[in-house]
Design a protein around this motif. Structure first.
Motif, PDB file in Angstrom:
ATOM      1  N   GLY A  45      33.378  12.622  39.144  1.00  0.00           N
ATOM      2  CA  GLY A  45      33.490  12.736  37.695  1.00  0.00           C
ATOM      3  C   GLY A  45      34.155  14.026  37.256  1.00  0.00           C
ATOM      4  O   GLY A  45      34.579  14.167  36.114  1.00  0.00           O
ATOM      5  N   LEU A  46      34.220  14.973  38.184  1.00  0.00           N
ATOM      6  CA  LEU A  46      34.894  16.244  37.890  1.00  0.00           C
ATOM      7  C   LEU A  46      35.334  16.902  39.191  1.00  0.00           C
ATOM      8  O   LEU A  46      34.503  17.295  40.005  1.00  0.00           O
ATOM      9  N   TYR A  47      36.651  16.974  39.376  1.00  0.00           N
ATOM     10  CA  TYR A  47      37.205  17.744  40.488  1.00  0.00           C
ATOM     11  C   TYR A  47      37.778  19.000  39.844  1.00  0.00           C
ATOM     12  O   TYR A  47      38.766  18.949  39.120  1.00  0.00           O
ATOM     13  N   ARG A  48      37.079  20.142  40.086  1.00  0.00           N
ATOM     14  CA  ARG A  48      37.516  21.405  39.474  1.00  0.00           C
ATOM     15  C   ARG A  48      38.657  21.985  40.306  1.00  0.00           C
ATOM     16  O   ARG A  48      38.409  22.690  41.284  1.00  0.00           O
ATOM     17  N   THR A  49      39.900  21.740  39.883  1.00  0.00           N
ATOM     18  CA  THR A  49      41.037  22.134  40.724  1.00  0.00           C
ATOM     19  C   THR A  49      41.284  23.637  40.766  1.00  0.00           C
ATOM     20  O   THR A  49      42.076  24.099  41.590  1.00  0.00           O
ATOM     21  N   GLU A  50      40.613  24.402  39.899  1.00  0.00           N
ATOM     22  CA  GLU A  50      40.919  25.839  39.890  1.00  0.00           C
ATOM     23  C   GLU A  50      40.636  26.531  41.221  1.00  0.00           C
ATOM     24  O   GLU A  50      41.242  27.545  41.548  1.00  0.00           O
ATOM     25  N   PHE A  51      39.737  25.947  42.034  1.00  0.00           N
ATOM     26  CA  PHE A  51      39.433  26.591  43.313  1.00  0.00           C
ATOM     27  C   PHE A  51      40.641  26.637  44.251  1.00  0.00           C
ATOM     28  O   PHE A  51      40.741  27.503  45.097  1.00  0.00           O
ATOM     29  N   VAL A  83      40.294  14.065  37.987  1.00  0.00           N
ATOM     30  CA  VAL A  83      40.778  15.387  38.361  1.00  0.00           C
ATOM     31  C   VAL A  83      41.047  16.188  37.095  1.00  0.00           C
ATOM     32  O   VAL A  83      41.789  15.744  36.222  1.00  0.00           O
ATOM     33  N   ARG A  84      40.422  17.329  37.004  1.00  0.00           N
ATOM     34  CA  ARG A  84      40.644  18.194  35.843  1.00  0.00           C
ATOM     35  C   ARG A  84      41.791  19.144  36.142  1.00  0.00           C
ATOM     36  O   ARG A  84      41.789  19.820  37.171  1.00  0.00           O
ATOM     37  N   THR A  85      42.730  19.218  35.236  1.00  0.00           N
ATOM     38  CA  THR A  85      43.832  20.156  35.424  1.00  0.00           C
ATOM     39  C   THR A  85      43.295  21.583  35.276  1.00  0.00           C
ATOM     40  O   THR A  85      42.198  21.811  34.770  1.00  0.00           O
ATOM     41  N   LEU A  86      44.100  22.524  35.708  1.00  0.00           N
ATOM     42  CA  LEU A  86      43.678  23.917  35.862  1.00  0.00           C
ATOM     43  C   LEU A  86      42.882  24.459  34.673  1.00  0.00           C
ATOM     44  O   LEU A  86      43.347  24.466  33.546  1.00  0.00           O
ATOM     45  N   ASP A  87      41.675  24.926  34.967  1.00  0.00           N
ATOM     46  CA  ASP A  87      40.837  25.567  33.949  1.00  0.00           C
ATOM     47  C   ASP A  87      40.547  26.994  34.401  1.00  0.00           C
ATOM     48  O   ASP A  87      39.478  27.294  34.904  1.00  0.00           O
ATOM     49  N   ILE A  88      41.555  27.836  34.237  1.00  0.00           N
ATOM     50  CA  ILE A  88      41.381  29.234  34.644  1.00  0.00           C
ATOM     51  C   ILE A  88      41.208  30.077  33.387  1.00  0.00           C
ATOM     52  O   ILE A  88      41.583  29.645  32.300  1.00  0.00           O
ATOM     53  N   PHE A 109      42.664  33.109  26.189  1.00  0.00           N
ATOM     54  CA  PHE A 109      43.793  32.395  26.776  1.00  0.00           C
ATOM     55  C   PHE A 109      43.337  31.765  28.090  1.00  0.00           C
ATOM     56  O   PHE A 109      43.376  32.399  29.138  1.00  0.00           O
ATOM     57  N   ARG A 110      42.834  30.543  28.009  1.00  0.00           N
ATOM     58  CA  ARG A 110      42.347  29.897  29.233  1.00  0.00           C
ATOM     59  C   ARG A 110      42.732  28.425  29.247  1.00  0.00           C
ATOM     60  O   ARG A 110      43.152  27.862  28.231  1.00  0.00           O
ATOM     61  N   ALA A 111      42.618  27.843  30.418  1.00  0.00           N
ATOM     62  CA  ALA A 111      42.719  26.388  30.586  1.00  0.00           C
ATOM     63  C   ALA A 111      43.988  25.799  29.964  1.00  0.00           C
ATOM     64  O   ALA A 111      45.088  26.260  30.239  1.00  0.00           O
ATOM     65  N   ILE A 180      40.086  13.610  28.190  1.00  0.00           N
ATOM     66  CA  ILE A 180      39.858  15.032  27.893  1.00  0.00           C
ATOM     67  C   ILE A 180      38.391  15.413  28.111  1.00  0.00           C
ATOM     68  O   ILE A 180      37.495  14.579  28.040  1.00  0.00           O
ATOM     69  N   MET A 181      38.194  16.711  28.321  1.00  0.00           N
ATOM     70  CA  MET A 181      36.847  17.245  28.278  1.00  0.00           C
ATOM     71  C   MET A 181      36.509  17.509  26.822  1.00  0.00           C
ATOM     72  O   MET A 181      37.335  18.031  26.074  1.00  0.00           O
ATOM     73  N   VAL A 182      35.305  17.142  26.435  1.00  0.00           N
ATOM     74  CA  VAL A 182      34.815  17.521  25.111  1.00  0.00           C
ATOM     75  C   VAL A 182      33.839  18.652  25.338  1.00  0.00           C
ATOM     76  O   VAL A 182      32.708  18.444  25.788  1.00  0.00           O
ATOM     77  N   ILE A 203      32.035  14.884  28.547  1.00  0.00           N
ATOM     78  CA  ILE A 203      31.432  15.972  27.779  1.00  0.00           C
ATOM     79  C   ILE A 203      31.056  17.114  28.716  1.00  0.00           C
ATOM     80  O   ILE A 203      30.314  16.929  29.674  1.00  0.00           O
ATOM     81  N   GLY A 204      31.621  18.276  28.447  1.00  0.00           N
ATOM     82  CA  GLY A 204      31.340  19.464  29.261  1.00  0.00           C
ATOM     83  C   GLY A 204      30.285  20.286  28.552  1.00  0.00           C
ATOM     84  O   GLY A 204      30.577  21.172  27.750  1.00  0.00           O
ATOM     85  N   THR A 205      29.037  19.990  28.858  1.00  0.00           N
ATOM     86  CA  THR A 205      27.962  20.633  28.104  1.00  0.00           C
ATOM     87  C   THR A 205      27.815  22.115  28.421  1.00  0.00           C
ATOM     88  O   THR A 205      27.297  22.861  27.596  1.00  0.00           O
ATOM     89  N   ASN A 206      28.263  22.546  29.613  1.00  0.00           N
ATOM     90  CA  ASN A 206      28.129  23.972  29.928  1.00  0.00           C
ATOM     91  C   ASN A 206      28.811  24.811  28.848  1.00  0.00           C
ATOM     92  O   ASN A 206      28.267  25.799  28.373  1.00  0.00           O
ATOM     93  N   ASP A 207      30.013  24.377  28.479  1.00  0.00           N
ATOM     94  CA  ASP A 207      30.729  25.091  27.424  1.00  0.00           C
ATOM     95  C   ASP A 207      30.351  24.599  26.030  1.00  0.00           C
ATOM     96  O   ASP A 207      30.272  25.393  25.102  1.00  0.00           O
ATOM     97  N   LEU A 208      30.113  23.304  25.875  1.00  0.00           N
ATOM     98  CA  LEU A 208      29.781  22.793  24.534  1.00  0.00           C
ATOM     99  C   LEU A 208      28.540  23.485  23.966  1.00  0.00           C
ATOM    100  O   LEU A 208      28.492  23.823  22.780  1.00  0.00           O
ATOM    101  N   CYS A 254      30.006  15.835  32.427  1.00  0.00           N
ATOM    102  CA  CYS A 254      30.148  16.534  33.702  1.00  0.00           C
ATOM    103  C   CYS A 254      29.564  17.933  33.655  1.00  0.00           C
ATOM    104  O   CYS A 254      29.722  18.710  34.578  1.00  0.00           O
ATOM    105  N   GLY A 255      28.862  18.279  32.575  1.00  0.00           N
ATOM    106  CA  GLY A 255      28.143  19.555  32.539  1.00  0.00           C
ATOM    107  C   GLY A 255      26.817  19.398  33.262  1.00  0.00           C
ATOM    108  O   GLY A 255      26.394  18.283  33.580  1.00  0.00           O
ATOM    109  N   GLU A 256      26.152  20.527  33.494  1.00  0.00           N
ATOM    110  CA  GLU A 256      24.859  20.526  34.213  1.00  0.00           C
ATOM    111  C   GLU A 256      23.840  19.554  33.615  1.00  0.00           C
ATOM    112  O   GLU A 256      22.996  19.000  34.305  1.00  0.00           O
TER     113      GLU A 256
HETATM  114  C1  PEP Z   1      31.518  22.338  31.288  1.00  0.00           C
HETATM  115  O1  PEP Z   1      31.975  23.199  30.531  1.00  0.00           O
HETATM  116  O2  PEP Z   1      30.478  21.684  31.033  1.00  0.00           O
HETATM  117  C2  PEP Z   1      32.181  22.026  32.558  1.00  0.00           C
HETATM  118  C3  PEP Z   1      31.800  21.016  33.307  1.00  0.00           C
HETATM  119  O3  PEP Z   1      33.186  22.859  32.938  1.00  0.00           O
HETATM  120  P1  PEP Z   1      32.973  24.300  33.614  1.00  0.00           P
HETATM  121  O4  PEP Z   1      31.520  24.425  33.943  1.00  0.00           O
HETATM  122  O5  PEP Z   1      33.866  24.301  34.799  1.00  0.00           O
HETATM  123  O6  PEP Z   1      33.428  25.198  32.509  1.00  0.00           O
END
Ligand code: PEP
Ligand code: MG
Length: 320
Positions: A45-51, A83-88, A109-111, A180-182, A203-208, A254-256
């Motif tokens: 559900g989420l391949y974090r390509t930044e690694f 696959v998520r595009t670069l989130d640096i 300036f990210r992602a 998209i990530m929400v 939904i990226g709850t870590n950031d949301l 795909c958040g925690e």
């Molecule tokens: C998020 O923000 O919920 C997420 C999955 O992305 P990251 O933790 O990589 O910012």
């Protein structure tokens, strides 16, 4: 308990009423695939390509990226791979890009912001992804989308690169979903409009949570404000899921929070379609979901949306 979980490795994830939801895994490298298989992941559900870009001194080449994406797509044998595009940026830096220091890196300036400005870097990644697309079930996801222009710009670059590859005679899959990530409140609020243009939301709850509560996800001093079950967060999640379903699209998370025992009953009740989490959370989550009935979870979700605080929601879920 471990023995109980092990029995579920090859099973689909169904609620007590037999409704199927997808339990997928979050990964950072192709090396994580073994853990996904061992734990019965139904997809990525989420391949974090930044690694791929980190811990080195220069950008990874197109071929190097292609090999990684291909390995993951082949390894998943036709199961969905988002696959998520670069989130640096934010907490993850790339010293070799020589970006100026910022006061508020998480708001900076990210992602996708960086990718839409440094388009050479972005095109290289998109080429590698599209070349790999014929080896499995690829879904491309853009991170940190805050408005529709960003999504349209990213998608049109993707389509440009696709035409370019086809003109070169390279095989590219014809059924790649683009989503998209929400993870920014503005995008959750505008989900009805996004839903007409994207193929899916995750939904990226870590950031949301961080952006909605204005509480830095890395700062201990304000961690008490980092409230996953605050009804403000739950209402945003509901808006996104409802908006996607209205347009016949799907929503994942795909958040925690997606693998969280307290959140799962609520998310089921809200109709979330896909839950993506660390591989080791999949079997416990499958065990839990099998015991939950849809109508009860729907009633629970409706109830918690009327509550006022994070703590009240936790109480209500525990009492159910
Ligand atoms: C998020 O923000 O919920 C997420 C999955 O992305 P990251 O933790 O990589 O910012
Ligand atoms: Mg994020």
């Amino acid at each position: 308990q471990k023995a109980e979980w092990a029995k579920l490795v090859d099973e689909k994830t169904v609620t007590a009423n037999g409704r199927h939801v997808e339990l997928a895994a979050n990964i950072g490298t192709p090396g994580d695939l073994q853990g996904v298989t061992n734990n019965g992941g139904e997809g990525i559900g989420l391949y974090r390509t930044e690694f791929l870009y980190m811990g080195r001194t220069e950008l990874p080449s197109e071929d190097e990226q292609f090999e990684s994406y291909k390995a993951v797509l082949e390894g998943m044998k036709g199961k969905p791979v988002v696959v998520r595009t670069l989130d640096i940026g934010g907490d993850k830096e790339l010293p070799y890009l020589n970006l100026p220091e910022e006061m508020n890196p998480f708001l900076g300036f990210r992602a996708i912001r960086l990718c839409l400005e440094q388009t050479d870097l972005f095109r290289t990644q998109l080429r590698a992804l599209l070349r790999a697309s014929s080896y499995g079930n690829l879904k491309v996801m853009f991170p940190m989308i805050s408005n529709l222009q960003e999504f349209r710009a990213a998608k049109s670059l993707l389509l440009e690169v696709k035409e370019e590859l086809i003109a070169e005679g390279t095989e590219v899959s014809d059924s790649i979903e683009v989503g998209i990530m929400v993870e920014i409140p503005s995008t959750a609020v505008m989900a009805d409009q996004f839903a007409k243009e994207v193929d899916f939301f995750s939904i990226g709850t870590n950031d949301l949570i961080q952006y909605t509560m204005a509480a830095d996800r890395m700062n201990e001093r304000v961690s008490y404000l980092y409230q996953p079950y605050n009804p403000a967060i739950l209402r945003l999640i509901k808006m996104v899921i409802d908006a996607s379903h209205k347009e016949g699209k799907w929503t994942g998370m795909c958040g925690e929070m997606a693998g969280d025992e307290i959140a799962i009953p609520i998310l089921l009740g809200l109709g979330l379609d896909e839950f993506s989490m660390s591989a080791t959370s999949i079997l416990p989550a499958r065990t839990q979901i099998k015991q939950l009935s849809d109508d009860k979870m729907k009633a629970l979700a409706e109830h918690v949306l009327t509550l006022s605080t994070n703590e009240e929601v936790i109480e209500a879920v525990k009492k159910k």
